[in-house]
Design an enzyme around this catalytic site. Structure first.
Site, PDB file in Angstrom:
ATOM      1  N   THR A 179      82.686 -15.869  -0.386  1.00 50.15           N
ATOM      2  CA  THR A 179      81.815 -14.700  -0.518  1.00 50.15           C
ATOM      3  C   THR A 179      82.077 -13.694   0.598  1.00 50.15           C
ATOM      4  O   THR A 179      82.591 -14.061   1.671  1.00 50.15           O
ATOM      5  CB  THR A 179      80.342 -15.199  -0.458  1.00 50.15           C
ATOM      6  OG1 THR A 179      79.495 -14.104  -0.162  1.00 50.15           O
ATOM      7  CG2 THR A 179      80.125 -16.234   0.636  1.00 50.15           C
ATOM      8  N   ASP A 180      81.654 -12.443   0.383  1.00 56.31           N
ATOM      9  CA  ASP A 180      81.746 -11.442   1.456  1.00 56.31           C
ATOM     10  C   ASP A 180      80.664 -11.675   2.512  1.00 56.31           C
ATOM     11  O   ASP A 180      80.715 -11.094   3.594  1.00 56.31           O
ATOM     12  CB  ASP A 180      81.655 -10.010   0.892  1.00 56.31           C
ATOM     13  CG  ASP A 180      80.364  -9.707   0.136  1.00 56.31           C
ATOM     14  OD1 ASP A 180      79.560 -10.639  -0.086  1.00 56.31           O
ATOM     15  OD2 ASP A 180      80.152  -8.533  -0.233  1.00 56.31           O
ATOM     16  N   GLU A 181      79.685 -12.545   2.186  1.00 58.73           N
ATOM     17  CA  GLU A 181      78.574 -12.743   3.134  1.00 58.73           C
ATOM     18  C   GLU A 181      79.034 -13.425   4.425  1.00 58.73           C
ATOM     19  O   GLU A 181      78.345 -13.359   5.440  1.00 58.73           O
ATOM     20  CB  GLU A 181      77.442 -13.541   2.470  1.00 58.73           C
ATOM     21  CG  GLU A 181      76.917 -12.820   1.243  1.00 58.73           C
ATOM     22  CD  GLU A 181      75.618 -13.377   0.692  1.00 58.73           C
ATOM     23  OE1 GLU A 181      74.819 -13.917   1.468  1.00 58.73           O
ATOM     24  OE2 GLU A 181      75.417 -13.252  -0.526  1.00 58.73           O
ATOM     25  N   TYR A 223      73.286 -20.155   4.281  1.00 61.23           N
ATOM     26  CA  TYR A 223      74.246 -20.129   3.159  1.00 61.23           C
ATOM     27  C   TYR A 223      75.600 -19.625   3.635  1.00 61.23           C
ATOM     28  O   TYR A 223      76.630 -20.300   3.471  1.00 61.23           O
ATOM     29  CB  TYR A 223      73.717 -19.248   2.024  1.00 61.23           C
ATOM     30  CG  TYR A 223      74.786 -18.832   1.027  1.00 61.23           C
ATOM     31  CD1 TYR A 223      75.441 -19.780   0.239  1.00 61.23           C
ATOM     32  CD2 TYR A 223      75.167 -17.492   0.890  1.00 61.23           C
ATOM     33  CE1 TYR A 223      76.435 -19.402  -0.674  1.00 61.23           C
ATOM     34  CE2 TYR A 223      76.157 -17.104  -0.023  1.00 61.23           C
ATOM     35  CZ  TYR A 223      76.786 -18.062  -0.788  1.00 61.23           C
ATOM     36  OH  TYR A 223      77.766 -17.691  -1.679  1.00 61.23           O
ATOM     37  N   LYS A 283      79.263 -21.537   3.996  1.00 60.66           N
ATOM     38  CA  LYS A 283      80.464 -21.099   3.275  1.00 60.66           C
ATOM     39  C   LYS A 283      81.585 -20.808   4.283  1.00 60.66           C
ATOM     40  O   LYS A 283      82.743 -21.145   4.049  1.00 60.66           O
ATOM     41  CB  LYS A 283      80.174 -19.835   2.450  1.00 60.66           C
ATOM     42  CG  LYS A 283      79.339 -20.060   1.213  1.00 60.66           C
ATOM     43  CD  LYS A 283      80.009 -20.915   0.145  1.00 60.66           C
ATOM     44  CE  LYS A 283      81.175 -20.227  -0.543  1.00 60.66           C
ATOM     45  NZ  LYS A 283      81.747 -21.069  -1.627  1.00 60.66           N
TER      46      LYS A 283
HETATM   47  P1  NAD Z   1      76.016 -21.212  -9.064  1.00 60.44           P
HETATM   48  O1  NAD Z   1      74.937 -21.649  -8.134  1.00 60.44           O
HETATM   49  O2  NAD Z   1      75.670 -20.495 -10.325  1.00 60.44           O
HETATM   50  O3  NAD Z   1      76.880 -22.482  -9.490  1.00 60.44           O
HETATM   51  C1  NAD Z   1      77.240 -23.503  -8.591  1.00 60.44           C
HETATM   52  C2  NAD Z   1      77.746 -24.687  -9.400  1.00 60.44           C
HETATM   53  O4  NAD Z   1      78.137 -25.706  -8.480  1.00 60.44           O
HETATM   54  C3  NAD Z   1      76.662 -25.311 -10.300  1.00 60.44           C
HETATM   55  O5  NAD Z   1      77.199 -25.576 -11.577  1.00 60.44           O
HETATM   56  C4  NAD Z   1      76.281 -26.602  -9.584  1.00 60.44           C
HETATM   57  O6  NAD Z   1      75.868 -27.624 -10.467  1.00 60.44           O
HETATM   58  C5  NAD Z   1      77.603 -26.951  -8.901  1.00 60.44           C
HETATM   59  N1  NAD Z   1      77.421 -27.801  -7.708  1.00 60.44           N
HETATM   60  C6  NAD Z   1      76.575 -27.597  -6.681  1.00 60.44           C
HETATM   61  N2  NAD Z   1      76.684 -28.604  -5.791  1.00 60.44           N
HETATM   62  C7  NAD Z   1      77.644 -29.443  -6.276  1.00 60.44           C
HETATM   63  C8  NAD Z   1      78.223 -30.654  -5.803  1.00 60.44           C
HETATM   64  N3  NAD Z   1      77.835 -31.213  -4.646  1.00 60.44           N
HETATM   65  N4  NAD Z   1      79.188 -31.238  -6.545  1.00 60.44           N
HETATM   66  C9  NAD Z   1      79.582 -30.688  -7.723  1.00 60.44           C
HETATM   67  N5  NAD Z   1      79.061 -29.556  -8.234  1.00 60.44           N
HETATM   68  C10 NAD Z   1      78.102 -28.938  -7.516  1.00 60.44           C
HETATM   69  O7  NAD Z   1      77.018 -20.344  -8.170  1.00 60.44           O
HETATM   70  P2  NAD Z   1      77.895 -19.081  -8.571  1.00 60.44           P
HETATM   71  O8  NAD Z   1      77.082 -17.864  -8.404  1.00 60.44           O
HETATM   72  O9  NAD Z   1      78.584 -19.352  -9.854  1.00 60.44           O
HETATM   73  O10 NAD Z   1      78.946 -19.102  -7.388  1.00 60.44           O
HETATM   74  C11 NAD Z   1      80.136 -19.871  -7.486  1.00 60.44           C
HETATM   75  C12 NAD Z   1      80.901 -19.761  -6.189  1.00 60.44           C
HETATM   76  O11 NAD Z   1      81.231 -18.396  -5.939  1.00 60.44           O
HETATM   77  C13 NAD Z   1      80.114 -20.247  -4.976  1.00 60.44           C
HETATM   78  O12 NAD Z   1      80.989 -20.964  -4.150  1.00 60.44           O
HETATM   79  C14 NAD Z   1      79.641 -18.975  -4.298  1.00 60.44           C
HETATM   80  O13 NAD Z   1      79.549 -19.158  -2.914  1.00 60.44           O
HETATM   81  C15 NAD Z   1      80.766 -18.026  -4.656  1.00 60.44           C
HETATM   82  N6  NAD Z   1      80.371 -16.605  -4.749  1.00 60.44           N
HETATM   83  C16 NAD Z   1      79.306 -16.237  -5.501  1.00 60.44           C
HETATM   84  C17 NAD Z   1      78.972 -14.891  -5.608  1.00 60.44           C
HETATM   85  C18 NAD Z   1      77.818 -14.426  -6.477  1.00 60.44           C
HETATM   86  O14 NAD Z   1      77.476 -13.242  -6.444  1.00 60.44           O
HETATM   87  N7  NAD Z   1      77.223 -15.280  -7.285  1.00 60.44           N
HETATM   88  C19 NAD Z   1      79.726 -13.931  -4.926  1.00 60.44           C
HETATM   89  C20 NAD Z   1      80.827 -14.352  -4.174  1.00 60.44           C
HETATM   90  C21 NAD Z   1      81.132 -15.688  -4.098  1.00 60.44           C
END
Ligand code: NAD
Length: 344
Positions: free
Chosen positions: A133-135, A158, A162
Site C-alpha cells: 500500500t501507499d500507506e 496497519y 505492511k
Molecule cells: P481484504 O481485507 O478485502 O482481503 C484480505 C484477504 O486476505 C481476505 O480474503 C482474508 O480472508 C485473507 N486473509 C487475511 N488473513 C489471512 C491469513 N492469515 N491467511 C490467509 N488469508 C488471509 O483486503 P484487500 O482490500 O483486498 O487488500 C488486499 C491487499 O492489497 C492487502 O495486502 C492490502 O494491504 C493491499 N492494498 C489494499 C488497498 C485497498 O485500497 N484496499 C490499497 C493498496 C494495497
C-alpha cells in the site's frame, strides 16, 4: 498458461485479480483463510471453472503453503492476504503483526524452499509479488507525491505491519536472491469491497437511511484507483517488471473524503431518490477523527507507466464510482450474503 498462487484471493482485490488472470487464460489457485474479510461469494462466478481451485488455509501455515506450492506447480506467487482495515488495526494490532509480518515471512520461506528446487528454466521465470500500500510512506502535506524512492514512514499499526512485511520481501531478495517484487498502490474502489471500507459502507448506510459518518472535517485526501486498473498493473509487473524492484500505482484522482461521500450521494439522488424528497447529503454527520489520521496520500506512478506500460482504463473517478455503485445495486444479494455473516 501459467499457474498463479493467489493468497488472499477471496478478498476484494485478490478476487478481482483472480478473475482477471483466468480471463487471460491462466490458472489460479486461491489460498485464503476466509477471515471476516474473505468470502467465497467473491469467487462464485469461477467456482465451476477448471482453471480455478480454492484452498482454505492460513498464510502462516508452513505445511499448507509448502504443499500447495509443490502440488500445484506454481509459477507465480501473488500475496494479497492481509489484515487490511486501519480502524481494526487501532483496536487490535496484534493480528496485523501475525498476518502481515509473520504470514509474509512464512510465504517467503516456503516460496524460497520451493524456488530452490525448481528446474532452471522455470526458476528464471518465477516471481513472488507482495501487494502493498501507499500507506507505508506515511502522510503527505498539501503538496508532493510518493514515488518508489520515498522512504517508508508508516503511522498506523496497519501500515507499520505492511511496511515490516515489505522489508522482509526486500530482505529475501537481497539475502537469498528470491525474485521478489513489491507494488505500492493507493486506495482501491470497485466491486466486491467489504462494506467496512468507505465507499460500500457509505452506500450501505445511505440505502438504510442511516447517518453517513465522516471522520473529522472530511478533508483528508486519498488518491482513488479502480481495482481493475490496480490488478492490471500487478499483472504488468509480473510480465515486465524486474526482480528486486518496487512499483507504485495510483489513480491520478485525489479526492477528500467529503467529496467522495458527496459524489456517492449525488449518484444515489439520481438513481434512487429518497422517499421524503430530501437529499442523501443531508445524512452526512461529522464524527470524531480517526486516531493518528494521515492527512494526504498521493502517488506519482510515472515509473510504472514508463517501465511497465501501466495505464488506467478508468481515468475519471466519478465515472468509475458510478460503475461501482451500479455493481453494488445490481448485486444486493452479494451485500446481504457478505453482511449476513455477522462479521462486521
Ligand atoms: P481484504 O481485507 O478485502 O482481503 C484480505 C484477504 O486476505 C481476505 O480474503 C482474508 O480472508 C485473507 N486473509 C487475511 N488473513 C489471512 C491469513 N492469515 N491467511 C490467509 N488469508 C488471509 O483486503 P484487500 O482490500 O483486498 O487488500 C488486499 C491487499 O492489497 C492487502 O495486502 C492490502 O494491504 C493491499 N492494498 C489494499 C488497498 C485497498 O485500497 N484496499 C490499497 C493498496 C494495497
Amino acid at each position: 498458461m501459467k499457474t498463479f498462487l493467489i493468497s488472499g484471493g477471496a478478498g476484494f482485490i485478490g478476487a478481482n485479480f483472480t478473475e482477471l488472470i483466468i480471463n487471460q487464460g491462466h490458472r489460479a489457485v486461491v489460498l485464503d483463510a476466509l477471515t471476516y474479510a474473505g468470502h467465497l461469494e467473491n469467487l462464485e462466478a469461477l467456482s465451476k471453472n477448471s482453471q480455478y481451485k480454492f484452498v482454505k488455509a492460513d498464510i502462516r501455515d508452513q505445511k499448507a503453503v509448502a504443499k500447495v506450492l509443490a502440488e500445484e506447480k506454481i509459477d507465480f506467487v501473488v500475496n494479497f492476504a492481509a489484515e487490511s482495515h486501519v480502524d481494526r488495526s487501532i483496536e487490535n494490532p496484534n493480528i496485523f503483526v501475525e498476518t502481515n509480518v509473520m504470514g509474509v515471512a512464512n510465504m517467503l520461506s516456503c516460496s524460497l524452499a520451493y524456488y530452490e528446487k525448481m528446474a532452471p528454466a522455470q526458476k528464471s521465470q518465477f516471481r513472488f509479488v507482495q501487494v502493498s500500500t501507499d500507506e507505508v510512506f506515511g502522510s503527505l502535506g498539501d503538496s508532493g507525491y510518493f514515488t518508489e524512492k520515498t522512504p517508508y514512514a508508516p503511522n498506523s499499526p496497519y501500515s507499520a505491519s505492511k511496511a515490516a512485511g515489505d522489508f522482509l520481501v526486500r530482505a529475501w531478495f537481497h539475502t537469498y536472491k528470491l525474485p521478489t517484487m513489491t507494488t505500492n498502490c493507493s486506495n482501491n474502489y470497485g466491486p466486491r469491497q467489504f462494506p467496512e471500507k468507505l465507499i460500500p459502507h457509505m452506500l450501505n448506510c445511505a440505502l438504510q437511511e442511516k447517518a453517513l459518518p465522516v471522520y473529522g472535517n472530511g478533508k483528508n485526501v486519498r488518491d482513488w484507483i479502480y481495482v481493475g486498473d490496480h490488478c492490471r498493473g500487478i499483472l504488468r509487473a509480473i510480465e515486465k517488471g524486474n526482480p528486486g524492484e518496487t512499483y507504485c500505482f495510483g489513480g491520478n484522482s485525489e479526492r477528500d473524503n467529503l467529496m467522495v461521500v458527496k459524489s456517492i450521494c449525488a449518484i444515489l439522488d439520481k438513481k434512487i431518490p429518497r422517499r421524503n424528497g430530501s437529499r442523501y447529503e443531508d445524512l452526512i454527520q461529522f464524527v470524531e477523527d480517526r486516531k493518528g489520521h494521515d492527512w494526504r496520500y498521493a502517488i506519482d506512478d510515472s515509473k510504472a507507466v514508463r517501465e511497465l506500460g501501466f495505464e488506467r482504463q478508468y481515468k475519471n473517478f466519478e465515472v468509475g464510482l458510478e460503475a461501482t455503485l451500479n455493481w453494488y445495486l445490481e448485486n444486493k444479494k452479494w451485500m446481504s450474503d457478505v453482511l449476513g455473516k455477522g462479521k462486521l
